[in-house]
Design a protein around this motif. Structure first.
Motif, PDB file in Angstrom:
ATOM      1  N   GLU A 225      67.552  56.590 -27.146  1.00  0.00           N
ATOM      2  CA  GLU A 225      68.880  55.958 -26.211  1.00  0.00           C
ATOM      3  C   GLU A 225      68.657  55.821 -25.025  1.00  0.00           C
ATOM      4  O   GLU A 225      67.446  56.015 -24.480  1.00  0.00           O
ATOM      5  CB  GLU A 225      69.578  57.796 -26.381  1.00  0.00           C
ATOM      6  N   PRO A 226      68.874  54.620 -24.487  1.00  0.00           N
ATOM      7  CA  PRO A 226      67.907  54.006 -23.056  1.00  0.00           C
ATOM      8  C   PRO A 226      68.774  55.164 -21.771  1.00  0.00           C
ATOM      9  O   PRO A 226      69.972  56.039 -22.271  1.00  0.00           O
ATOM     10  CB  PRO A 226      69.120  52.249 -23.077  1.00  0.00           C
ATOM     11  N   SER A 263      64.899  49.882 -14.724  1.00  0.00           N
ATOM     12  CA  SER A 263      66.366  50.531 -15.006  1.00  0.00           C
ATOM     13  C   SER A 263      65.737  50.454 -16.430  1.00  0.00           C
ATOM     14  O   SER A 263      66.509  51.838 -16.819  1.00  0.00           O
ATOM     15  CB  SER A 263      67.679  49.968 -14.909  1.00  0.00           C
ATOM     16  N   GLY A 264      65.010  50.101 -17.144  1.00  0.00           N
ATOM     17  CA  GLY A 264      64.328  49.748 -18.573  1.00  0.00           C
ATOM     18  C   GLY A 264      65.698  49.034 -18.956  1.00  0.00           C
ATOM     19  O   GLY A 264      65.470  49.326 -20.548  1.00  0.00           O
ATOM     20  N   LEU A 265      66.743  48.893 -18.455  1.00  0.00           N
ATOM     21  CA  LEU A 265      67.802  47.996 -19.103  1.00  0.00           C
ATOM     22  C   LEU A 265      66.834  46.552 -19.416  1.00  0.00           C
ATOM     23  O   LEU A 265      66.195  45.962 -18.066  1.00  0.00           O
ATOM     24  CB  LEU A 265      69.108  48.032 -18.227  1.00  0.00           C
ATOM     25  N   VAL A 266      67.469  45.767 -20.568  1.00  0.00           N
ATOM     26  CA  VAL A 266      67.693  44.881 -21.300  1.00  0.00           C
ATOM     27  C   VAL A 266      68.427  44.319 -21.749  1.00  0.00           C
ATOM     28  O   VAL A 266      69.183  44.839 -21.992  1.00  0.00           O
ATOM     29  CB  VAL A 266      65.893  44.560 -22.257  1.00  0.00           C
ATOM     30  N   PRO A 389      63.198  37.989 -15.043  1.00  0.00           N
ATOM     31  CA  PRO A 389      62.738  39.449 -14.834  1.00  0.00           C
ATOM     32  C   PRO A 389      63.466  39.577 -13.608  1.00  0.00           C
ATOM     33  O   PRO A 389      62.996  40.175 -12.707  1.00  0.00           O
ATOM     34  CB  PRO A 389      60.638  38.820 -15.456  1.00  0.00           C
ATOM     35  N   GLY A 390      63.995  41.230 -14.600  1.00  0.00           N
ATOM     36  CA  GLY A 390      63.851  41.889 -13.484  1.00  0.00           C
ATOM     37  C   GLY A 390      65.193  41.636 -12.628  1.00  0.00           C
ATOM     38  O   GLY A 390      66.516  42.560 -11.692  1.00  0.00           O
ATOM     39  N   HIS A 431      76.075  44.956 -22.180  1.00  0.00           N
ATOM     40  CA  HIS A 431      77.079  45.147 -23.135  1.00  0.00           C
ATOM     41  C   HIS A 431      77.081  43.825 -24.587  1.00  0.00           C
ATOM     42  O   HIS A 431      76.626  42.791 -23.593  1.00  0.00           O
ATOM     43  CB  HIS A 431      78.697  44.917 -22.955  1.00  0.00           C
ATOM     44  N   SER A 432      75.927  44.402 -25.180  1.00  0.00           N
ATOM     45  CA  SER A 432      75.220  43.770 -25.705  1.00  0.00           C
ATOM     46  C   SER A 432      76.607  42.690 -27.280  1.00  0.00           C
ATOM     47  O   SER A 432      77.397  43.350 -27.306  1.00  0.00           O
ATOM     48  CB  SER A 432      74.664  44.323 -27.109  1.00  0.00           C
ATOM     49  N   ASN A 433      75.838  41.222 -26.697  1.00  0.00           N
ATOM     50  CA  ASN A 433      77.272  40.606 -27.726  1.00  0.00           C
ATOM     51  C   ASN A 433      76.395  39.358 -28.439  1.00  0.00           C
ATOM     52  O   ASN A 433      76.028  38.163 -28.205  1.00  0.00           O
ATOM     53  CB  ASN A 433      77.890  39.869 -26.730  1.00  0.00           C
TER      54      ASN A 433
END
Ligand SMILES: Cc1cc2nc3c(=O)[nH]c(=O)nc-3n(C[C@H](O)[C@H](O)[C@H](O)COP(=O)(O)OP(=O)(O)OC[C@H]3O[C@@H](n4cnc5c(N)ncnc54)[C@H](O)[C@@H]3O)c2cc1C
Ligand SMILES: NC(=O)c1ccc[n+]([C@@H]2O[C@H](COP(=O)([O-])OP(=O)(O)OC[C@H]3O[C@@H](n4cnc5c(N)ncnc54)[C@H](OP(=O)(O)O)[C@@H]3O)[C@@H](O)[C@H]2O)c1
Ligand SMILES: Cc1cc2nc3c(=O)[nH]c(=O)nc-3n(C[C@H](O)[C@H](O)[C@H](O)COP(=O)(O)O)c2cc1C
Length: 590
Positions: A225-226, A263-266, A389-390, A431-433
């Motif tokens: 889990e992120p 954040s580690g968010l991708v 990036p970032g 929010h992945s789409n």
């Protein structure tokens, strides 16, 4: 072994029960990982596993994400669960299933999301027969409907499916749940009840949580889990907020840049960013005055705990639309029926009702208990992570209007426009789409229709193709009010054209001449070439206004196929359906 490929594919000549059993058996033998699309969500081989299909209808990924959660939970309870996109389902397929949990959102004015349209129509037709057959007589089901109580046709698609499944002979094992935007608690309760009913209805062989007693271990969680998520959003530093319109424009669109460093968010081109806004402090102060409070009063917050009334009204509660309980408590008139969508009716906001009813004095805790939770807003991401990036960029149209004699500000769009200095942080999540991505093949042509803020994901798509050196041709239809002031990202788009990344750019500035010109007119003017692109395998994308533009562009697409492709309306419909099935027609509309 590739864990995303079912061992026994859906096309194999087995019933769904046989398929699930075999997949369960082989999964145990090969100890494969669980809970991936179309893949059983358990790992231990056992003939006792019950097949369960989790069917989702989803436009922006919420229902799809919940379907995957259901699969995980079902796996833990000893089901062989398969997640199924409604676009891949038809009546015959459902007739072969035994246990079904359906989760769907609703769009338009009570319409199904795009991936559910064909199934919705098929079920409607079958259920509307004067004496409907009962093809689903062997099916046990429950429905979780996602929606938004701001819409008149609340959760209509889920309600439709629930009624039609029953009409076609299926047995409802657990009642439908209708979830508002704040769906967590209702979804969890529904899931627990539905899995419990399905478990207890299989000859009593499955206890509520069979993982504890049957020897089926809970599947190991392979996906880490992120750290940051919708439940735990990342405080992203603001890097820039730049106006995209030139002075004199009637519009106000901002280009907003956040840092995601550390954040580690991708994210991927096509995803959206969730933003947690705060209410305007002036509105909060006005409301506190009207309530006769100083803001220091302790009140509960929706997710537990307490805070000051001022802080709660600023960060936790929706100060726009009143709940039915709020209206009833204040004795205010019910909001006018108005049109079908949230935007069609200018309802009274909380402040209007409080000011109009000074005699109603509530304790602060009771007052906030009548309010909705403030919801995050989604924005289509306007950047490719490969190009920036970032960072993550957005294209945000500021909502400002007047209603009931007072100036109103959209909560989040004006929070981003007016109230976040560079260097401050704002809570965000990805929010992945997955249904909205540039073509998987870098050679496939791409046609993008994105007027106004609808340009956002297409900036990301083009950046993605530029940075990866994708060879596929790219065609953008963009429009807005005036070329001089509203040509969003003009310099970037023209530079991409010069660089050969943007093969074609067709513009429709609606108010530069007496007659309105819209993007769909440009499509029709170029019908022959557009159809040639489609024939060459182009993917067709639409982003922006759902209520008017996306419907008209959809109609124009049919017209292009009919006129340039020489097809009858029925053949054009089949052509578009085939594009959808091949995931070559995708929309991100709001
Ligand atoms: C998947 C997705 C992607 C999105 N991408 C983008 C994007 O890239 N860019 C973007 O700008 N937006 C985008 N949106 C819309 C965005 O999420 C917000 O809905 C929008 O910014 C308005 O939010 P707000 O908080 O500012 O306004 P709110 O406080 O939510 O107010 C909006 C409400 O105000 C009322 N209203 C608005 N105008 C009027 C009027 N003239 N008269 C009467 N009432 C009115 C309506 O009830 C409307 O629903 C997207 C939405 C989704 C679902
Ligand atoms: N409810 C509302 O009143 C309202 C109003 C604006 C925006 N919004 C929301 O904000 C979102 C994006 O707004 P935005 O300002 O970026 O863009 P927008 O309002 O969609 O406008 C972009 C361009 O599209 C044109 N347009 C209007 N109707 C169209 C149609 N039927 N087909 C094709 N093009 C059409 C507009 O022309 P004209 O403006 O000259 O007609 C303008 O040139 C919308 O999706 C909507 O959700 C709501
Ligand atoms: C343009 C638009 C139209 C919508 N129309 C409705 C509606 O008519 N009824 C409803 O209950 N919810 C409506 N919703 C709310 C969605 O169903 C809700 O946000 C849902 O959680 C989205 O799930 P998804 O991401 O799986 O598509 C609408 C949302 C949008 C953005």
């Amino acid at each position: 072994m590739n864990p995303s490929v079912p061992l026994i594919p859906d096309t194999a000549p087995f019933s769904s029960e046989q398929r699930a059993w075999l997949n369960g058996f082989l999964a145990g033998v090969f100890s494969r990982t669980p809970a991936v699309d179309g893949v059983p969500s358990h790992r231990e081989a056992t003939p006792a596993l019950q097949p369960l299909t989790i069917l989702f209808g989803s436009q922006t990924g919420t229902a799809e994400g919940l379907a995957k959660k259901v699969a995980k939970a079902a796996g833990k309870r000893g089901f062989a669960a398969t997640v199924l996109d409604m676009a891949q389902a038809d009546l015959a397929r459902l007739a072969g299933e035994r246990n079904l949990l359906a989760i769907t959102s609703t769009y338009g004015d009570g319409e199904p999301p795009d991936n559910a349209k064909a199934l919705h129509t098929a079920l409607k037709v079958a259920a509307s027969a004067s004496e409907p057959a009962r093809p689903l007589a062997d099916l046990r089901f429950s429905v979780c409907a996602l929606g938004d109580t701001n819409y008149v046709q609340f959760c209509q698609c889920g309600k439709d499916l629930d009624a039609w499944f029953e009409k076609l002979g299926a047995t409802r094992v657990s009642p439908r749940t209708d979830c508002d935007l704040d769906y967590d608690a209702k979804f969890t309760a529904w899931l627990d009840a539905a899995l419990g009913s399905l478990s207890s209805n299989v000859g009593g062989s499955l206890p509520p949580d069979s993982s504890a007693t049957s020897g089926h271990k809970a599947p190991p969680t392979t996906e880490t889990e992120p750290t940051y998520s919708k439940q735990n959003p990342f405080p992203a530093p603001i890097l820039a907020v730049d106006k995209l319109n030139a002075p004199g424009s009637a519009k106000e669109v901002n280009h907003v840049e956040f840092s995601l460093e550390g954040s580690g968010l991708v994210y991927e081109a096509g995803d959206a960013l969730g933003v947690l806004p705060q209410n305007c402090p002036d509105l909060v102060t006005e409301l506190l005055t009207a309530l006769g409070c100083d803001g220091e009063e302790a009140v509960p917050v929706p997710d537990g705990g307490t805070t000051s009334l001022r802080h709660a009204l600023t960060t936790c509660y929706d100060l726009a639309r009143p709940t039915a309980e709020f209206i009833a408590r204040y004795g205010a008139p019910a909001p006018g029926a108005g049109g079908g969508t949230a935007t069609a009716t200018a309802v009274q906001h909380i402040i209007d009702i409080v000011l109009a009813r000074p005699e109603t004095r509530l304790a602060p805790a009771e007052f906030v208990g009548l309010l909705r939770k403030l919801q995050p807003r989604l924005y289509s991401i306007a950047s490719s992570p490969k190009a920036h990036p970032g960072q993550v960029h957005l294209t945000v149209g500021a909502v400002r209007y007047e209603a009931h004699g007072r100036a109103r500000k959209g909560v989040c769009s004006t929070f981003l426009a007016d109230r976040i200095p560079v260097g401050s942080t704002t809570k965000v999540f990805v929010h992945s789409n997955k249904a909205f991505r540039p073509p998987a093949s870098s050679d496939a042509p791409m046609i993008m229709v994105g007027p106004g803020t609808g340009i956002a994901p297409f900036r990301a798509f083009l950046e993605e193709r530029q940075t990866t050196g994708a060879k596929g041709k790219n065609w953008l239809f963009f429009g807005d009010q005036r070329a001089a002031t509203d040509f969003l990202y003009r310099d970037e788009l023209l530079a991409m054209q010069t660089a050969g990344v943007l093969t074609r750019l067709d513009l429709a500035f609606s108010r530069d001449q007496a007659e309105k010109i819209y993007v769909q007119q440009r499509m029709l003017e170029n019908a022959a070439e557009l159809f040639a692109w489609l024939e060459a395998g182009a993917h067709f994308y639409v982003c922006g206004d759902a209520s008017r533009m996306a419907k008209d562009v959809d109609a124009a697409l049919y017209r292009v196929i009919e006129t340039a492709g020489g097809k009858s309306p029925a053949d054009a419909a089949a052509y578009v359906q085939a594009m959808k099935a091949a995931k070559r027609y995708a929309r991100d509309v709001y």
